[in-house]
Design a protein around this motif. Structure first.
Motif, mmCIF file in Angstrom:
data_model
loop_
_atom_site.group_PDB
_atom_site.id
_atom_site.type_symbol
_atom_site.label_atom_id
_atom_site.label_comp_id
_atom_site.label_asym_id
_atom_site.label_seq_id
_atom_site.Cartn_x
_atom_site.Cartn_y
_atom_site.Cartn_z
ATOM 1 N N LEU A 133 0.824 -1.208 0.000
ATOM 2 C CA LEU A 133 0.000 0.000 0.000
ATOM 3 C C LEU A 133 0.865 1.268 0.000
ATOM 4 N N CYS A 134 2.162 1.120 0.206
ATOM 5 C CA CYS A 134 3.087 2.267 0.245
ATOM 6 C C CYS A 134 3.497 2.643 -1.180
ATOM 7 N N HIS A 135 2.552 3.172 -1.916
ATOM 8 C CA HIS A 135 2.788 3.450 -3.331
ATOM 9 C C HIS A 135 3.903 4.474 -3.534
ATOM 10 N N ASP A 136 3.941 5.508 -2.728
ATOM 11 C CA ASP A 136 4.951 6.552 -2.926
ATOM 12 C C ASP A 136 6.364 5.987 -2.832
ATOM 13 N N GLU A 137 6.602 5.142 -1.843
ATOM 14 C CA GLU A 137 7.923 4.562 -1.660
ATOM 15 C C GLU A 137 8.288 3.638 -2.824
ATOM 16 N N LEU A 138 7.326 2.840 -3.265
ATOM 17 C CA LEU A 138 7.596 1.909 -4.358
ATOM 18 C C LEU A 138 7.747 2.634 -5.694
#
Length: 201
Positions: A133-138
């Motif tokens: 769910l950590c789209h920004d990091e990925l």
């Protein structure tokens, strides 16, 4: 690559029945998101369930209230928090990021040039799949784009969209083997990150 994950077993949190442990505002900082199979919605589930874009998956919330303890957030307290303007999903995601202290994934594979090929989330809390769910990091790690996999509820995987055909085949084989050996099987296929978008009901 399969051998790398076969040797690793994330620590399993003990699920505490919700009637044995009452959550309060004091536990807001330890609430985290948990992605679960859609089949959980077919039964009398002890926590609220929210839809994700992929209909085979649902989102719920748990509190890691004590070491090795995980308890589901009851619908009543979730409703109370929401009524007071607390965005449970945003708060839980922020809590997870804070607990990780930048460690969105635990394992990675790079090619000979140092390019990131894939990452795996096998955190000790057993909520590895929720790190997808950590789209920004990925998105920052994979500027060329990425795809995700959730073979087991306890861990998730992300593959660079720029992976070579051989890299993708090896990744798919790893996903299939992880799915076949899963404790709580989720999905054996690869998904776009948009499949995990949260639909607030």
């Amino acid at each position: 690559m399969v051998d790398v994950l076969d040797r690793l077993q994330p620590r399993r949190m003990t699920a505490i029945p919700s009637d044995l442990f009452e959550l309060s505002d004091d536990h807001l900082d330890v609430v985290q998101p948990l992605i679960v199979p859609a089949e959980y919605g077919e039964h009398d589930f002890p926590a609220p369930l929210a839809r994700l874009a992929d209909p085979r998956l649902l989102l719920t919330w748990v509190a890691l209230a004590r070491p090795d303890w995980m308890t589901y957030v009851k619908p009543a307290i979730a409703a109370d928090w929401r009524a007071r303007g607390i965005d449970l999903h945003a708060r839980a995601l922020a809590n997870m990021r804070a607990a990780d202290d930048g460690l969105t994934w635990t394992h990675e594979k790079t090619d000979d040039s140092g390019r990131l090929v894939w990452v795996a989330m096998m955190h000790e809390d057993g909520l590895g799949s929720s790190r997808l769910l950590c789209h920004d990091e990925l998105a920052a790690a994979f500027p060329e784009g990425y795809i995700v996999s959730l073979p087991d509820r306890s861990f998730g995987l992300a593959l660079s969209a720029a992976a070579s055909p051989d890299e993708r085949r090896a990744f798919e084989a790893m996903v299939r083997e992880c799915f076949d050996g899963a404790t709580t099987p989720m999905l054996s296929d690869l998904l776009p990150p948009e499949a995990l978008l949260h639909h607030a009901d």
